[in-house]
Structures are given as C-alpha cells and as structure tokens.
Design a protein around this motif. Sequence first.
Motif, PDB file in Angstrom:
ATOM      1  N   VAL A  35       0.861  -1.183   0.000  1.00  0.00           N
ATOM      2  CA  VAL A  35       0.000   0.000   0.000  1.00  0.00           C
ATOM      3  C   VAL A  35       0.897   1.233   0.000  1.00  0.00           C
ATOM      4  N   ILE A  36       0.806   2.017  -1.072  1.00  0.00           N
ATOM      5  CA  ILE A  36       1.684   3.164  -1.284  1.00  0.00           C
ATOM      6  C   ILE A  36       0.876   4.441  -1.129  1.00  0.00           C
ATOM      7  N   GLY A  37       1.242   5.267  -0.191  1.00  0.00           N
ATOM      8  CA  GLY A  37       0.545   6.528   0.046  1.00  0.00           C
ATOM      9  C   GLY A  37       0.863   7.531  -1.049  1.00  0.00           C
ATOM     10  N   HIS A  38      -0.087   7.764  -1.939  1.00  0.00           N
ATOM     11  CA  HIS A  38       0.101   8.589  -3.126  1.00  0.00           C
ATOM     12  C   HIS A  38       0.194  10.059  -2.752  1.00  0.00           C
ATOM     13  N   ARG A  39       1.398  10.619  -2.895  1.00  0.00           N
ATOM     14  CA  ARG A  39       1.674  11.990  -2.463  1.00  0.00           C
ATOM     15  C   ARG A  39       1.348  12.174  -0.982  1.00  0.00           C
ATOM     16  N   GLY A  40       1.510  11.100  -0.229  1.00  0.00           N
ATOM     17  CA  GLY A  40       1.183  11.102   1.186  1.00  0.00           C
ATOM     18  C   GLY A  40      -0.208  10.546   1.401  1.00  0.00           C
ATOM     19  N   ALA A  41      -0.987  11.259   2.197  1.00  0.00           N
ATOM     20  CA  ALA A  41      -2.397  10.896   2.409  1.00  0.00           C
ATOM     21  C   ALA A  41      -3.241  11.971   1.754  1.00  0.00           C
ATOM     22  N   SER A  42      -3.124  12.087   0.432  1.00  0.00           N
ATOM     23  CA  SER A  42      -3.714  13.226  -0.274  1.00  0.00           C
ATOM     24  C   SER A  42      -5.230  13.183  -0.342  1.00  0.00           C
ATOM     25  N   GLY A  43      -5.837  12.080   0.095  1.00  0.00           N
ATOM     26  CA  GLY A  43      -7.285  12.067   0.228  1.00  0.00           C
ATOM     27  C   GLY A  43      -7.771  12.876   1.418  1.00  0.00           C
ATOM     28  N   TYR A  44      -6.819  13.243   2.313  1.00  0.00           N
ATOM     29  CA  TYR A  44      -7.204  13.892   3.565  1.00  0.00           C
ATOM     30  C   TYR A  44      -6.447  15.188   3.851  1.00  0.00           C
ATOM     31  N   ARG A  45      -5.348  15.415   3.162  1.00  0.00           N
ATOM     32  CA  ARG A  45      -4.520  16.600   3.387  1.00  0.00           C
ATOM     33  C   ARG A  45      -4.007  17.106   2.037  1.00  0.00           C
ATOM     34  N   PRO A  46      -3.700  18.397   1.906  1.00  0.00           N
ATOM     35  CA  PRO A  46      -3.065  18.868   0.676  1.00  0.00           C
ATOM     36  C   PRO A  46      -1.810  18.057   0.367  1.00  0.00           C
ATOM     37  N   GLU A  47      -1.693  17.631  -0.876  1.00  0.00           N
ATOM     38  CA  GLU A  47      -0.654  16.689  -1.274  1.00  0.00           C
ATOM     39  C   GLU A  47       0.750  17.274  -1.169  1.00  0.00           C
TER      40      GLU A  47
ATOM     41  N   THR B  57       8.405  30.811   1.025  1.00  0.00           N
ATOM     42  CA  THR B  57       7.433  31.791   1.516  1.00  0.00           C
ATOM     43  C   THR B  57       6.011  31.418   1.137  1.00  0.00           C
ATOM     44  N   LEU B  58       5.857  30.424   0.274  1.00  0.00           N
ATOM     45  CA  LEU B  58       4.532  29.977  -0.157  1.00  0.00           C
ATOM     46  C   LEU B  58       4.003  28.889   0.768  1.00  0.00           C
ATOM     47  N   ARG B  59       2.694  28.656   0.676  1.00  0.00           N
ATOM     48  CA  ARG B  59       2.074  27.574   1.447  1.00  0.00           C
ATOM     49  C   ARG B  59       1.199  26.729   0.522  1.00  0.00           C
ATOM     50  N   ALA B  60       1.084  25.462   0.861  1.00  0.00           N
ATOM     51  CA  ALA B  60       0.358  24.507   0.019  1.00  0.00           C
ATOM     52  C   ALA B  60      -1.147  24.656   0.190  1.00  0.00           C
ATOM     53  N   VAL B  61      -1.870  24.367  -0.906  1.00  0.00           N
ATOM     54  CA  VAL B  61      -3.336  24.350  -0.876  1.00  0.00           C
ATOM     55  C   VAL B  61      -3.831  23.072  -1.557  1.00  0.00           C
ATOM     56  N   GLU B  62      -5.077  22.736  -1.318  1.00  0.00           N
ATOM     57  CA  GLU B  62      -5.691  21.549  -1.920  1.00  0.00           C
ATOM     58  C   GLU B  62      -5.802  21.704  -3.437  1.00  0.00           C
ATOM     59  N   ARG B  63      -5.371  20.661  -4.168  1.00  0.00           N
ATOM     60  CA  ARG B  63      -5.330  20.734  -5.629  1.00  0.00           C
ATOM     61  C   ARG B  63      -6.689  20.511  -6.269  1.00  0.00           C
ATOM     62  N   ILE B  64      -7.541  19.640  -5.685  1.00  0.00           N
ATOM     63  CA  ILE B  64      -8.846  19.349  -6.286  1.00  0.00           C
ATOM     64  C   ILE B  64      -9.966  19.607  -5.263  1.00  0.00           C
ATOM     65  N   PRO B  65     -10.195  20.881  -4.929  1.00  0.00           N
ATOM     66  CA  PRO B  65     -11.174  21.215  -3.886  1.00  0.00           C
ATOM     67  C   PRO B  65     -12.591  20.783  -4.205  1.00  0.00           C
ATOM     68  N   ALA B  66     -12.948  20.651  -5.481  1.00  0.00           N
ATOM     69  CA  ALA B  66     -14.301  20.211  -5.811  1.00  0.00           C
ATOM     70  C   ALA B  66     -14.546  18.790  -5.329  1.00  0.00           C
ATOM     71  N   ASN B  67     -13.521  17.955  -5.366  1.00  0.00           N
ATOM     72  CA  ASN B  67     -13.639  16.581  -4.899  1.00  0.00           C
ATOM     73  C   ASN B  67     -13.301  16.446  -3.415  1.00  0.00           C
ATOM     74  N   ARG B  68     -12.506  17.384  -2.911  1.00  0.00           N
ATOM     75  CA  ARG B  68     -12.041  17.275  -1.532  1.00  0.00           C
ATOM     76  C   ARG B  68     -12.191  18.604  -0.789  1.00  0.00           C
ATOM     77  N   PRO B  69     -13.448  19.066  -0.646  1.00  0.00           N
ATOM     78  CA  PRO B  69     -13.656  20.353   0.027  1.00  0.00           C
ATOM     79  C   PRO B  69     -13.149  20.357   1.460  1.00  0.00           C
ATOM     80  N   HIS B  70     -13.190  19.194   2.125  1.00  0.00           N
ATOM     81  CA  HIS B  70     -12.745  19.144   3.514  1.00  0.00           C
ATOM     82  C   HIS B  70     -11.245  19.390   3.629  1.00  0.00           C
ATOM     83  N   ASN B  71     -10.496  19.078   2.589  1.00  0.00           N
ATOM     84  CA  ASN B  71      -9.048  19.295   2.651  1.00  0.00           C
ATOM     85  C   ASN B  71      -8.680  20.774   2.643  1.00  0.00           C
ATOM     86  N   THR B  72      -9.603  21.614   2.167  1.00  0.00           N
ATOM     87  CA  THR B  72      -9.293  23.045   2.123  1.00  0.00           C
ATOM     88  C   THR B  72      -9.160  23.632   3.532  1.00  0.00           C
TER      89      THR B  72
END
Length: 394
Positions: free
Chosen positions: A63-75, A154-169
């Motif tokens: 089981v390989i965590g794709h970009r981490g746990a990107s189903g639950y956190r910004p990748e 100086t930048l910060r990460a944001v959710e890439r697919i907010p329409a599918n993962r609004p909770h990650n925002t």
Amino acid sequence: MGTQDTQESNEQASAGGTGRRALLGAAVLGATGSLLGLSATASAAEAGRSGKGGLKSLPVPTVIGHRGASGYRPEHTFGSYQLALDLGADIVEAGDLVPTRDGHLVCRHEPEIGGTTDVADHPEFADRKTTKVLDGVSTTGWFTEDFTLAELKTLRAVERIPANRPHNTLYNGRWEIPTFEEVLTWQDEQTRKRGKQVWIYPETKHPTYFRKLGLGLEERVAKLLHKYGKDKKNSPVILQSFEPSSIQRLNKLVDNPLVVLLSAANTRPWDFVEAGDPRTVADLITRAGLREIAGYAQGIGPTLDLVIPKDASGNLTTPTTLVRDAHAVGLILHPYTMRNENPFLPANFRKGTDADAYGDVFGAYRTYFATGIDGVFTDNADTGLLAREDFVNG
C-alpha cells in the motif's frame, strides 16, 4: 504521479538490472504461489514479511501513500506524508521532484504551482506568471524553476482538487513546500521514532524538459541519495519516472530499485517524442518491451486501465495479461491510483453522483488485487490497508 495519468486528468539494458531483480522473490512467489496450493497474494505477502531488506521486506500487495495521504490533506506536504505513515502506508510517495532556479529539488505534483500553492495571493510574484510549453502542452501559471528555494519557502500549500475534496481546504496554508533533502531527513527521523523502516517512492518529473533547461534531475537525486547513504539496492527508496531514459540514467548512477511509469496505451513517453522514438506505451507492455524494461528496472507503474481496461461506459472489463507478462520477466507492478471518491472509480463501483461522495472502493480494490498486482498507489492508505486485509484473509 504524473500528468500522463488519465485518472488524474479527470480530475539499454545494463548488467546491473539482473542482480537487483533477485530482490523480487516476493513477486515471483506471487506469480507461482498457486502451484503450491496457496493463493498467489497470500504467498507473496508471507514472502514479503519474512524477507530481509530491500523490496522483499515489503508486504504484498504493498500500500503506497500517493503523495502522502492526499485524500485527507493537501498533497506533498509533511502533513500529508506524516498522516500516510500514521494510517499505515507501507511506502510514502514523497515526492514528485522538480527543481528550483538555484538547483534544489522540491516536492510538487507539477512544476506549475498555481494549483497547489497560494502563489497567486503573493503580489510580489505576480510578474512571474507566464505561459510555457511543458511536454508539448501550453501551460500558464507559476513554475518552480523561476523561483529560488528561499522564495518558494514563503509559499504555502493548498488543496489541488477542492471540488472533490472540500474538507481538505481546511488545511490550506498550513504547510510549506518540502525539499527532497528535508524528506530524506524526515525519513530517518520517522524510522527512528517508529522503530520501523520508513520507505519513500520519489519520482523524477519531466526530466527531459528540465535537462534542456540545464537542471538535470537524475544527478541531483543521486547526489542526495549518496549523501544520505540511500543509493544501494536494499535502500528504502524506490525511484520512478514516466520517462524510460530517466530510469536508464538513474540505473547508471545509483543501485536503488527502479520503476518505469506507464500511462495510457496510446501515449508516448515524452523522452520518446523528443528522441523521435515512435514507440508508444502499447509497445512497452508487449513481452519484448517488458523484457527490455527488465534490463534496467525492477518494476513498472502502469495506470490501472492497463491492468483492467474499461468499456465505453467506464465499467471494468476483462484483465489484460500485463500482470502475468511482467511477472514472467521479473518485474513487479505498482499501478496507480486508487481514490475513494466516485469520479475516480470505475463506473460500476460508483454510488450516487456526488463528486466528493465515496463509492464501493472496497469492491474495486478486491477486483484489482485479484489480478495479482504487487501493490497500488492510493490517496487513502487506511482504506487500502483494510482492503488488503480483506483480500489476503478472505
């Protein structure tokens, strides 16, 4: 995992290869376990648990965590990577490697960072927005190679697919962009803290594009792996790329396990396009093509559609012979990408029509695992582990 993944859009040979393929006892057992009266997956999993070092130490299916746990956190954030380990991922895909202007490697899905960071909210970088041709595709945004590492920090990460993962925002703005060197240090720290070897699975992104810019990826990856003593055949770092020439170059620089990623059958790796090589992925997954790959790599990372194609309605059809053919030449298979949400599942495993609702992902896992694959990339490692438990013990 790369832009060539159709699911994501919806949203030559060297002597070194043979020795490293000896690591793949678990995969070989997986292909032949039925001869012993055992299920292929169960026998492979047992071999993985009892193996010492290298790929043999990994359970199968892995089981390989794709970009981490990107189903639950910004990748590609340490928040995502950390959660993947907490959820039980065997390996964390940390990360997709792209360079900065001053030559550092950072972890982003793509060099264009408008969709994965808050760069658009930084007026000091407004003039960096530009249009480039990235592997033949005109792309507008902000690119890592136009920033120094200090600027990117100086930048910060944001959710890439907010329409599918609004909770990650909820977590937008919480984490910065990690460097590959920071990931290597984090890997050691987590291994010590958890008392268990942590594995990572970085990818060279658009290596031909960056080499033409004077920012070759493979040498930079090899230098860091050597610095941290992680460039050996049993090192807990698997390297992957959609460009076979990148894997061939890495094969000459390090002894790590290597994996060639494969997109849709009718596509061509970009290094093939640049070199005038007319072959497509369909040519690479023939028996001859797989034998060639086995000369310099230990595995392939096919899109799931190459394992089980879909019909015109998006339903799964009959598995191809890819698993059998790859195992026959000693290659493992780590397909991509399993996600829980409806739009990313085969049509016959969806429930309802909501874009962020979960479908029958356990049924999909069961179907894919039954083909004999050695592992799978997933955005939801906890779901993948439960599915593996069901399958191995079922």
